[in-house]
Every structure is written in C-alpha cells, then in structure tokens.
Design a protein around this motif. Structure first.
Motif, PDB file in Angstrom:
ATOM      1  N   VAL A  56      -6.999  -2.108  -0.188  1.00  0.00           N
ATOM      2  CA  VAL A  56      -5.873  -1.517  -0.915  1.00  0.00           C
ATOM      3  C   VAL A  56      -6.193  -1.412  -2.409  1.00  0.00           C
ATOM      4  O   VAL A  56      -5.908  -0.394  -3.050  1.00  0.00           O
ATOM      5  CB  VAL A  56      -4.589  -2.332  -0.692  1.00  0.00           C
ATOM      6  CG1 VAL A  56      -3.450  -1.795  -1.562  1.00  0.00           C
ATOM      7  CG2 VAL A  56      -4.183  -2.300   0.777  1.00  0.00           C
ATOM      8  N   THR A  57      -6.814  -2.449  -2.942  1.00  0.00           N
ATOM      9  CA  THR A  57      -7.142  -2.458  -4.375  1.00  0.00           C
ATOM     10  C   THR A  57      -8.112  -1.342  -4.724  1.00  0.00           C
ATOM     11  O   THR A  57      -7.911  -0.591  -5.695  1.00  0.00           O
ATOM     12  CB  THR A  57      -7.738  -3.820  -4.773  1.00  0.00           C
ATOM     13  OG1 THR A  57      -6.801  -4.862  -4.475  1.00  0.00           O
ATOM     14  CG2 THR A  57      -8.069  -3.855  -6.252  1.00  0.00           C
ATOM     15  N   HIS A  85      -8.868   1.448  -3.026  1.00  0.00           N
ATOM     16  CA  HIS A  85      -8.401   2.812  -2.769  1.00  0.00           C
ATOM     17  C   HIS A  85      -7.159   3.168  -3.581  1.00  0.00           C
ATOM     18  O   HIS A  85      -6.789   4.341  -3.650  1.00  0.00           O
ATOM     19  CB  HIS A  85      -8.192   3.014  -1.283  1.00  0.00           C
ATOM     20  CG  HIS A  85      -9.484   3.037  -0.517  1.00  0.00           C
ATOM     21  ND1 HIS A  85     -10.440   4.010  -0.712  1.00  0.00           N
ATOM     22  CD2 HIS A  85     -10.012   2.172   0.392  1.00  0.00           C
ATOM     23  CE1 HIS A  85     -11.483   3.771   0.064  1.00  0.00           C
ATOM     24  NE2 HIS A  85     -11.252   2.653   0.738  1.00  0.00           N
ATOM     25  N   THR A  86      -6.542   2.164  -4.199  1.00  0.00           N
ATOM     26  CA  THR A  86      -5.562   2.455  -5.248  1.00  0.00           C
ATOM     27  C   THR A  86      -6.296   2.906  -6.502  1.00  0.00           C
ATOM     28  O   THR A  86      -5.920   3.897  -7.132  1.00  0.00           O
ATOM     29  CB  THR A  86      -4.700   1.217  -5.545  1.00  0.00           C
ATOM     30  OG1 THR A  86      -3.904   0.901  -4.400  1.00  0.00           O
ATOM     31  CG2 THR A  86      -3.777   1.469  -6.734  1.00  0.00           C
ATOM     32  N   LEU A 133      -5.459   6.549  -1.863  1.00  0.00           N
ATOM     33  CA  LEU A 133      -4.147   6.256  -1.292  1.00  0.00           C
ATOM     34  C   LEU A 133      -3.085   7.180  -1.879  1.00  0.00           C
ATOM     35  O   LEU A 133      -2.158   7.606  -1.169  1.00  0.00           O
ATOM     36  CB  LEU A 133      -3.766   4.795  -1.518  1.00  0.00           C
ATOM     37  CG  LEU A 133      -4.547   3.749  -0.716  1.00  0.00           C
ATOM     38  CD1 LEU A 133      -4.032   2.354  -1.027  1.00  0.00           C
ATOM     39  CD2 LEU A 133      -4.455   4.021   0.784  1.00  0.00           C
ATOM     40  N   ASP A 134      -3.213   7.493  -3.151  1.00  0.00           N
ATOM     41  CA  ASP A 134      -2.282   8.444  -3.773  1.00  0.00           C
ATOM     42  C   ASP A 134      -2.375   9.810  -3.104  1.00  0.00           C
ATOM     43  O   ASP A 134      -1.365  10.458  -2.837  1.00  0.00           O
ATOM     44  CB  ASP A 134      -2.585   8.587  -5.264  1.00  0.00           C
ATOM     45  CG  ASP A 134      -2.331   7.321  -6.047  1.00  0.00           C
ATOM     46  OD1 ASP A 134      -1.423   6.567  -5.667  1.00  0.00           O
ATOM     47  OD2 ASP A 134      -3.044   7.080  -7.035  1.00  0.00           O
ATOM     48  N   ASP A 163       3.814   3.432  -8.545  1.00  0.00           N
ATOM     49  CA  ASP A 163       2.990   2.301  -8.962  1.00  0.00           C
ATOM     50  C   ASP A 163       3.519   1.067  -8.233  1.00  0.00           C
ATOM     51  O   ASP A 163       4.668   0.665  -8.435  1.00  0.00           O
ATOM     52  CB  ASP A 163       3.075   2.092 -10.476  1.00  0.00           C
ATOM     53  CG  ASP A 163       2.395   3.219 -11.245  1.00  0.00           C
ATOM     54  OD1 ASP A 163       1.448   3.816 -10.701  1.00  0.00           O
ATOM     55  OD2 ASP A 163       2.830   3.507 -12.371  1.00  0.00           O
ATOM     56  N   TYR A 192       0.823  -1.207   0.000  1.00  0.00           N
ATOM     57  CA  TYR A 192       0.000   0.000   0.000  1.00  0.00           C
ATOM     58  C   TYR A 192       0.857   1.258   0.000  1.00  0.00           C
ATOM     59  O   TYR A 192       0.345   2.365  -0.184  1.00  0.00           O
ATOM     60  CB  TYR A 192      -0.918   0.016   1.233  1.00  0.00           C
ATOM     61  CG  TYR A 192      -0.220   0.302   2.546  1.00  0.00           C
ATOM     62  CD1 TYR A 192      -0.416   1.499   3.219  1.00  0.00           C
ATOM     63  CD2 TYR A 192       0.657  -0.625   3.113  1.00  0.00           C
ATOM     64  CE1 TYR A 192       0.236   1.753   4.425  1.00  0.00           C
ATOM     65  CE2 TYR A 192       1.296  -0.382   4.302  1.00  0.00           C
ATOM     66  CZ  TYR A 192       1.084   0.817   4.960  1.00  0.00           C
ATOM     67  OH  TYR A 192       1.740   1.073   6.141  1.00  0.00           O
ATOM     68  N   SER A 193       2.172   1.087   0.202  1.00  0.00           N
ATOM     69  CA  SER A 193       3.049   2.241   0.378  1.00  0.00           C
ATOM     70  C   SER A 193       4.466   1.853  -0.002  1.00  0.00           C
ATOM     71  O   SER A 193       4.780   0.674  -0.191  1.00  0.00           O
ATOM     72  CB  SER A 193       2.996   2.705   1.843  1.00  0.00           C
ATOM     73  OG  SER A 193       3.852   3.797   2.073  1.00  0.00           O
ATOM     74  N   ARG A 239       2.878   8.827  -5.037  1.00  0.00           N
ATOM     75  CA  ARG A 239       2.996   7.409  -4.679  1.00  0.00           C
ATOM     76  C   ARG A 239       3.373   6.611  -5.923  1.00  0.00           C
ATOM     77  O   ARG A 239       2.809   6.801  -6.992  1.00  0.00           O
ATOM     78  CB  ARG A 239       1.675   6.896  -4.094  1.00  0.00           C
ATOM     79  CG  ARG A 239       1.789   5.544  -3.407  1.00  0.00           C
ATOM     80  CD  ARG A 239       0.460   5.165  -2.751  1.00  0.00           C
ATOM     81  NE  ARG A 239      -0.520   4.769  -3.740  1.00  0.00           N
ATOM     82  CZ  ARG A 239      -1.073   3.550  -3.802  1.00  0.00           C
ATOM     83  NH1 ARG A 239      -0.746   2.622  -2.923  1.00  0.00           N
ATOM     84  NH2 ARG A 239      -1.952   3.268  -4.726  1.00  0.00           N
TER      85      ARG A 239
END
Length: 281
Positions: free
Chosen positions: A244-245, A247-248, A253-254, A267, A126-127, A265
C-alpha cells in the motif's frame, strides 16, 4: 447490473457484524499464520473479495472477476509471483473466512472499525468510500446546516442512516428507502431533493444519463477501508503494508481508484484512533 452496483456492503454491516464476530472468535485459534514465502511455495494466493458489489468487485459479462479490488488483488499476486484464486465474501462471512483459514487475506473494501480490529488485523487504508450528499446542481447545499431546507433520502438500515440523523438539523424531513438502488431512484424521480450515501452513487447517476443534472455536494463523513490478515500474520501484514505504501507513493492506487470509482482517491491516514496497524501492540 445497477441494482448490484448500488447495493453497498455497508448496508449489511449492522445486521451481520455481531454474528460474524462471534463466529470469527470461535475459529480464531484454528488457522496457522500464513507468510508471503508460504504463498509463493504453494503457488496460489487465495484472496477474499466481493463478487456482487460494483465497482469494488463483481462478475463481468464474460463471467470473470473484475473491479477495483480485483485489480489490486491481481497486482498483489503478481508481486508475489503466484496465481490468484478468488473466494467470494459477504458482509457476514468475510471475517470468519479469514480467521479460520479459508482465505490468505482479504481485499474487501471493508470499513475499518475498532470492533472488527479486535478480531482481525487491518492493513493501513488503501481505499475509502466517502459518505456523500448528492443533489441537483442548483440545490444550495454546502454543509449539514443546509439539509434542513430539503427532503433528504437515505437507505434504511444502512450505516448511512445514523450518519444522516446525526448530521442533519432536527427539523430535516428524512425519507427512508429499502436499499441503495431505490434511494438513488428516489432522487432521480424527484421523490426527494437530495440523498446521503456512497460516493459510488455518482457512477450510476452518470451511467443513467443524469450526470449533467446532479452532483456530489460535499463529504459528510470519512469511510476508510482496509485489507485484512489474521492476527499474528506479521509477515503478511508487513508485505501488504509495504504494498500500500509503495503504490500510494507511485500513484498506481490513485489511478485504479479514479478508473473504477470515478473520483480522486482521498489522502488516506496511516494512523486512526483505536486501531493498531502495526500488529505489535
């Protein structure tokens, strides 16, 4: 505050990892699996987070938890419809706290490694905390081959040190410092021409008024980070993987990463060699 800001959890990984894994293994069968429904039933998610690692997780001037990981943990709790209780983790205790059931899951800005993956179950990244070279804007550094022309500083004993030794030409003059704070100060005071370390060094360079003079030159190595659950917590793993999927895909998340880390962030991969993100292998 900035000394805390610069003290990355990476600098303690090498010394604490072996002990943490031994303790974790001893407790590995003691904790029952936790599911999203069980967390909803108890009304509170107990989340392991850092509390002294700005900007990932820290205590603000009002005594409240704040930071990139804190906002993510709050968002997870919101989607579960529960309150969130933060449990302080360190590089040494985070794995034992997870496997013995003190926390439901980790949102730890923790580097994904094969060694840790034998004890805990990682969620897809996620990061990231890219390992980066920083120098004056007029320094002609575009790749590893240029490092030999300069004096390079690094945090002694951190994960950054072996990366630098491997990346730099054999003739490179390397100066080692006791922690991240003194490493960055060495750059700003002219003791070294460049430093290798965390992408978050740029936050302190900017905050101390040196942003017009210094810049991020290039990324030397990836440093992917993942949340974690216990082995066998398949439903929790699936929930966080979906989190995570989604909010990506929606960019949230970005947005949070750029807010706290100050750069875009990267890829992030959903597969890594030697790492099982599915929980089914």
């Amino acid at each position: 505050m900035f000394n805390s800001a610069l003290t990355s959890s990476c600098s303690r990984v090498l010394s604490g990892l072996a002990a943490a894994l031994l303790v974790a293994t001893a407790f590995a069968t003691d904790a029952d699996a936790v599911t999203p429904d069980e967390i909803k039933a108890k009304g509170t998610a107990v989340v392991g987070v850092q509390m002294d690692q700005f900007p990932w997780g820290f205590i603000d001037q009002n005594g409240q938890n704040d930071g990139f990981d804190i906002e993510i943990a709050k968002l997870i709790a919101e989607e579960l419809g529960v309150d969130v209780k933060f449990e302080r983790i360190t590089g040494q205790n985070r794995i034992p706290l997870l496997v013995n059931g003190n926390v439901d899951f980790l949102v730890p800005s923790m580097t994904i490694t094969e060694e840790r993956a034998r004890v805990i179950q990682y969620v897809i990244p996620y990061s990231s905390n890219d390992i980066t070279v920083w120098a004056k804007k007029d320094a002609e550094i575009t790749g590893n081959e240029d490092l030999g022309n300069y004096v390079i500083g690094v945090n002694r004993g951190s994960v950054f040190e072996p990366v630098l030794v491997k990346a730099a030409p054999p003739n490179t003059e390397i100066k080692r410092f006791d922690d991240d704070a003194t490493t960055v100060q060495a750059l700003l005071s002219g003791q070294v021409d460049a430093i290798l370390g965390s992408v978050t060094y740029g936050l302190v360079i900017e905050q101390t008024g040196h942003g017009a003079t210094y810049e991020r030159k290039y990324k030397v190595a990836d440093n992917f980070q993942g949340m974690a659950v216990r082995k066998g917590d398949q439903e929790m793993l699936d929930f966080l993987t979906d989190f995570v999927t989604r909010h990506t895909a929606d960019g949230s998340l970005d947005t949070l990463y750029e807010k706290w880390i100050g750069v875009e962030r990267a890829d992030l991969p959903i597969t890594l060699p030697g790492i099982d993100f599915t929980g089914k292998q």
